[in-house]
Motif scaffolding. Structure first.
Motif, mmCIF file in Angstrom:
data_model
loop_
_atom_site.group_PDB
_atom_site.id
_atom_site.type_symbol
_atom_site.label_atom_id
_atom_site.label_comp_id
_atom_site.label_asym_id
_atom_site.label_seq_id
_atom_site.Cartn_x
_atom_site.Cartn_y
_atom_site.Cartn_z
ATOM 1 N N LEU A 20 1.443 122.354 10.630
ATOM 2 C CA LEU A 20 1.819 121.202 11.556
ATOM 3 C C LEU A 20 0.715 120.599 12.194
ATOM 4 O O LEU A 20 0.905 119.367 12.407
ATOM 5 N N ILE A 21 -0.325 121.258 12.413
ATOM 6 C CA ILE A 21 -1.581 120.211 13.024
ATOM 7 C C ILE A 21 -1.859 119.293 11.852
ATOM 8 O O ILE A 21 -2.443 118.088 12.105
ATOM 9 N N ALA A 22 -1.988 119.640 10.537
ATOM 10 C CA ALA A 22 -2.359 118.788 9.424
ATOM 11 C C ALA A 22 -1.309 117.821 9.449
ATOM 12 O O ALA A 22 -2.010 116.535 9.239
ATOM 13 N N ALA A 23 -0.027 117.959 9.578
ATOM 14 C CA ALA A 23 0.783 116.936 9.666
ATOM 15 C C ALA A 23 0.553 115.868 10.682
ATOM 16 O O ALA A 23 0.492 114.600 10.457
ATOM 17 N N CYS A 24 0.235 116.295 11.676
ATOM 18 C CA CYS A 24 0.128 115.542 12.731
ATOM 19 C C CYS A 24 -1.100 114.781 12.844
ATOM 20 O O CYS A 24 -1.293 113.558 13.232
ATOM 21 N N VAL A 25 -2.172 115.283 12.206
ATOM 22 C CA VAL A 25 -3.201 114.385 11.996
ATOM 23 C C VAL A 25 -3.041 113.341 10.626
ATOM 24 O O VAL A 25 -3.628 112.284 10.922
ATOM 25 N N ALA A 29 4.245 129.275 21.144
ATOM 26 C CA ALA A 29 3.048 129.713 20.458
ATOM 27 C C ALA A 29 2.353 128.587 19.827
ATOM 28 O O ALA A 29 2.817 127.551 19.684
ATOM 29 N N PRO A 30 1.039 128.736 19.594
ATOM 30 C CA PRO A 30 0.221 127.836 19.008
ATOM 31 C C PRO A 30 0.665 127.119 17.819
ATOM 32 O O PRO A 30 1.524 127.739 16.891
ATOM 33 N N ALA A 31 0.484 125.864 17.479
ATOM 34 C CA ALA A 31 0.997 125.054 16.260
ATOM 35 C C ALA A 31 0.345 125.678 14.939
ATOM 36 O O ALA A 31 -0.933 126.207 14.978
ATOM 37 N N SER A 32 1.059 125.735 13.960
ATOM 38 C CA SER A 32 0.481 126.277 12.548
ATOM 39 C C SER A 32 -0.338 125.358 12.067
ATOM 40 O O SER A 32 -0.517 124.227 12.583
ATOM 41 N N PRO A 33 -1.377 125.689 11.270
ATOM 42 C CA PRO A 33 -2.169 124.796 10.562
ATOM 43 C C PRO A 33 -1.420 123.841 9.740
ATOM 44 O O PRO A 33 -1.890 122.536 9.842
ATOM 45 N N ALA A 52 -2.952 119.480 20.954
ATOM 46 C CA ALA A 52 -3.953 118.514 21.658
ATOM 47 C C ALA A 52 -5.455 118.866 21.125
ATOM 48 O O ALA A 52 -6.085 117.890 20.881
ATOM 49 N N ARG A 53 -5.627 120.019 21.278
ATOM 50 C CA ARG A 53 -6.970 120.638 20.643
ATOM 51 C C ARG A 53 -7.255 120.242 19.296
ATOM 52 O O ARG A 53 -8.535 119.846 18.801
ATOM 53 N N GLY A 54 -6.306 120.590 18.625
ATOM 54 C CA GLY A 54 -6.285 120.377 17.133
ATOM 55 C C GLY A 54 -6.608 118.685 16.632
ATOM 56 O O GLY A 54 -7.561 118.486 15.993
ATOM 57 N N LEU A 55 -5.751 117.950 17.161
ATOM 58 C CA LEU A 55 -6.311 116.451 17.122
ATOM 59 C C LEU A 55 -7.512 116.072 17.572
ATOM 60 O O LEU A 55 -8.163 115.325 17.039
ATOM 61 N N ALA A 56 -7.981 116.572 18.773
ATOM 62 C CA ALA A 56 -9.245 116.248 19.272
ATOM 63 C C ALA A 56 -10.320 116.766 18.427
ATOM 64 O O ALA A 56 -11.397 115.991 18.010
ATOM 65 N N GLY A 57 -10.210 117.850 17.854
ATOM 66 C CA GLY A 57 -11.263 118.578 16.878
ATOM 67 C C GLY A 57 -11.195 117.773 15.719
ATOM 68 O O GLY A 57 -12.338 117.440 15.182
ATOM 69 N N ALA A 58 -10.041 117.299 15.070
ATOM 70 C CA ALA A 58 -9.969 116.380 13.835
ATOM 71 C C ALA A 58 -10.504 115.141 14.066
ATOM 72 O O ALA A 58 -11.294 114.520 13.192
ATOM 73 N N GLY A 59 -10.360 114.350 15.177
ATOM 74 C CA GLY A 59 -11.025 113.124 15.420
ATOM 75 C C GLY A 59 -12.370 113.104 16.048
ATOM 76 O O GLY A 59 -13.124 112.227 16.402
ATOM 77 N N ARG A 60 -12.847 114.475 16.420
ATOM 78 C CA ARG A 60 -14.255 114.648 16.934
ATOM 79 C C ARG A 60 -14.310 113.880 18.270
ATOM 80 O O ARG A 60 -15.121 113.068 18.710
#
Length: 712
Positions: free
Chosen positions: A585-590, A579-583, A621-629
């Motif tokens: 989890l994405i925040a921790a990766c950022v 399943a897609p990562a939770s918000p 991958a999409r979450g990190l790309a979005g966070a880093g523009r």
């Protein structure tokens, strides 16, 4: 020898420095069995009873009667150091041959030749070193006055700490000249282990009438004593999660008596806990399998001298560590059996009236037990594959890796098992086949596996003994070791009520939570190709070219970590739904990327085409790309049918399974700029290495790998 007891008592009093010292029950009986009767004895007695005194006294008496030196087989460097030091204090000339003192071997062998050594300590692994086995061991065996097997439960694969190399002691014992006594000692053996060890120690009878099968073995003298430890005050405190356990430790460590050991189930848990406690001002250090030999020795010395409050240790600090006044033993997570637990808590209170022993079990314990459960069990298919690749020409372990899909550590363990079983043999230059038939004993391994499951359940039963229940904790541990003298101790939290504090300071809770929320573990890049790849059709060797390597990367956490490791274990558990990562989890990766500190910021994000977690990987991958523009380039395209086989395996086979299975030419790779590469789990790192190589060859100046989890 009517004066043996008088002589033995005089030696004992000299050893301990007391004119009124007396033997504990069973000590003299063991000495008499060895010195006067030249028999074989198995001594099962609690830690601190004085098993070393038995072999020190027996050695000196036998030496006075003209016997050769004692060979003492000991499993751990820490234990050897303690035994050599104890022997010196007792006036016994002891030396050790092990992997840490190779520079001293020639001097030690010269001292042995000059008969200036009373006890030679060797590891079971050393017994199978080809040079030692062929050149030194025969002479030592022919001159031996006594053979001692310390921590003898390691002989038995029913024991909690079975080691294949210990099985080789059957051959050592069988090769002894007639009349050489043998002593095996342990504090942790139930009836099944005792019977197994005794059977392996039995030897051909030398008296009249020997000859028939039933007459060829002389019973081993077994001396068992009560295993209760009156100084220990046992307790179990169940807290809701890792954060609560760490917060309890931060709040209460200072109030624990003296100095002690805090056991953790994994290396990362030990290191993370030690770091947190140090940051809070506590004098603690981690002690694990990753700690180098010199540092281990220094840390042991600091604990013995009370220069630290505690060592946060894995089972690497266990058998034989001798600090008589150790004030406490805590466990952050439970060992997988009551017998293993008894062995570890036995380090405390050996020469004090009181010592505190507290278990803080974790919800993740059973998953960790399962991970390590079958480490010593040979796999039939892989065992036969190893045997099939060997001949009478030596083959090294690295060369075998290119022929059999097994990683180095399990391959070495399997080779040891097959060596002990007589199917293979270690020689100069590697391993050879003996040509002897080998069959997989499925029934035996099934019984061992079932025993492990039962032991794990018994550990859970120990934890769940609540106040007012019918069980005393010490009595429970004694019965797990088949000690018929077991009675309620009157001291544990069941017998006398909880003795430990259960309060947690708010500041400690905040610090523990912050520690568990830490993110970011370095991911080391591969620098060399595995050997023997030509055999698998991959035309590489030596160093990976600088222009084709990935850079050092980052992972959110290790699967074994206390904090994010729990979340990741759930994500990657067998049967878990992709399943897609939770918000969160994405925040921790950022946060990991924000703290990375790379030399040049990546200009785009790509991902590895995941077979098992495509939704999870793409969302990260999409979450990190979005966070880093940054633009998301997509997954690196699969080529030639994609990776073959399953993840894992050894380096050679894993590289072969992914070689030229990815092509970056279908990706809009930004030439001359860094790319961030996202994947789910890094294990062997060969998928990341090959995909990074494709991106580098496609124009990226640098590939920065990011994964959610490291396997270890």
């Amino acid at each position: 020898m009517t004066d043996t007891r008088t002589s033995a008592l005089a030696v004992l009093r000299s050893l301990v420095g007391s004119d009124d010292a007396e033997f504990h029950e069973g000590q003299y009986e063991a000495i008499e069995t060895l010195v006067d009767e030249h028999r074989r004895a198995l001594v099962v007695q609690r830690t601190g009873w004085g098993k070393s005194a038995v072999y020190f006294v027996a050695t000196l008496l036998l030496r006075r009667r003209g016997a050769g030196p004692t060979i003492l087989v000991s499993p751990l460097l820490a234990l050897m150091r303690d035994q050599v030091a104890a022997a010196a204090r007792a006036g016994v000339r002891a030396v050790a041959i092990n992997s840490a003192n190779a520079h001293e071997w020639s001097q030690i062998l010269e001292s042995l030749r000059d008969d200036e050594v009373d006890i030679l300590l060797v590891s079971p692994e050393r017994l199978n070193n080809p040079a030692f086995r062929e050149n030194q061991l025969p002479t030592l065996v022919s001159r031996a006055g006594l053979v001692v097997v310390d921590e003898a439960h390691c002989i038995s694969d029913w024991g909690h700490d079975f080691r294949p190399d210990y099985r080789r002691l059957r051959d050592l014992v069988a090769s002894l000249p007639p009349g050489v006594p043998v002593l095996a000692t342990t504090a942790t053996a139930n009836s099944r282990v005792v019977a197994d060890v005794a059977e392996q120690l039995a030897h051909p009878a030398s008296g009249p009438g020997a000859g028939s099968v039933t007459e060829l073995t002389e019973p081993v003298v077994t001396i068992r004593g009560p295993l209760a430890r009156a100084s220990l005050r046992l307790g179990v405190l169940r807290l809701p999660d890792s954060g609560s356990r760490l917060a309890w430790l931060l709040t209460n460590l200072s109030s624990l008596p003296g100095s002690g050991i805090i056991y953790a189930l994994t290396v990362s848990a030990a290191e993370d806990t030690a770091r947190l406690l140090r940051e809070a001002g506590h004098a603690v250090h981690a002690y694990t399998g990753r700690t180098d030999t010199a540092e281990r020795e220094a840390l042991e010395g600091r604990l013995k001298n009370n220069e630290v409050k505690a060592l946060v240790a894995t089972s690497a600090l266990g058998m034989g560590f001798d600090k008589p006044d150790l004030g406490f033993v805590l466990h952050l997570g439970a060992p997988s059996s009551p017998v293993a637990y008894y062995q570890q808590v036995g380090r405390a209170g050996r020469a004090t009236a009181n010592a505190e022993v507290l278990l803080l079990p974790g919800n993740e314990d059973e998953a960790i037990w399962s991970y390590f459960a079958t480490a010593s069990m040979p796999d039939e298919r892989k065992a036969k594959a190893v045997i099939a690749e060997l001949s009478d020409e030596p083959l090294s372990t690295p060369a075998l890796e290119a022929r059999v899909d097994l990683r180095r550590t399990p391959l070495e363990l399997l080779l040891k098992v097959l060596d002990v079983d007589g199917a293979v043999r270690r020689v100069q230059g590697g391993w050879v086949s003996t040509g002897e038939p080998w069959s997989y004993d499925a029934e035996r391994y099934a019984r061992i596996s079932a025993a492990r499951v039962a032991e794990a359940q018994a550990m859970l039963d120990y934890e769940r003994l609540g106040p007012g229940s019918t069980g005393c904790r010490m009595e429970f541990l004694q019965r797990a070791l088949d000690d018929e003298t077991a009675v309620p101790c009157g001291r544990c939290d069941n017998c006398a009520g909880p003795w430990y504090p259960n309060g947690i300071e708010e500041q400690a809770a905040v610090a523990a939570t912050a520690s568990l929320e830490r993110v970011g573990v370095e991911l080391e890049p591969r620098a060399q190709w595995p050997g023997g790849m030509e055999r698998l059709g991959v035309p590489v060797r030596g160093n990976i070219a600088a222009g084709e390597r990935m850079s050092a990367g980052r992972a959110l956490a290790r699967l074994t970590d206390l904090g994010w490791g729990g979340t990741l274990r759930e994500l990657f558990a067998p049967g878990a739904v992709d399943a897609p990562a939770s918000p969160a989890l994405i925040a921790a990766c950022v946060r990991v990327l924000a703290e990375w500190g790379w030399q040049e910021r990546p200009v785009a994000v790509a991902s590895v085409p995941s077979q098992r977690h495509p939704l999870l990987v793409e969302s990260v991958a999409r979450g990190l790309a979005g966070a880093g523009r940054l633009p998301y380039l997509g997954s690196v395209p699969i080529a030639n049918g994609g990776p073959s086989g399953d993840p894992g395996g050894n380096s050679a086979y894993r590289l072969a399974s992914v070689w030229e299975r990815f092509a970056a030419d279908g990706l809009d790779t930004p030439a001359g700029h860094p790319v961030l590469l996202v994947d789910d789990l890094a294990d062997s790192r060969w998928t990341l290495t090959v995909v990074s190589r494709a991106l580098r060859l496609g124009g990226a100046s640098e590939v920065l790998p990011f994964v959610l989890a490291l396997r270890a």
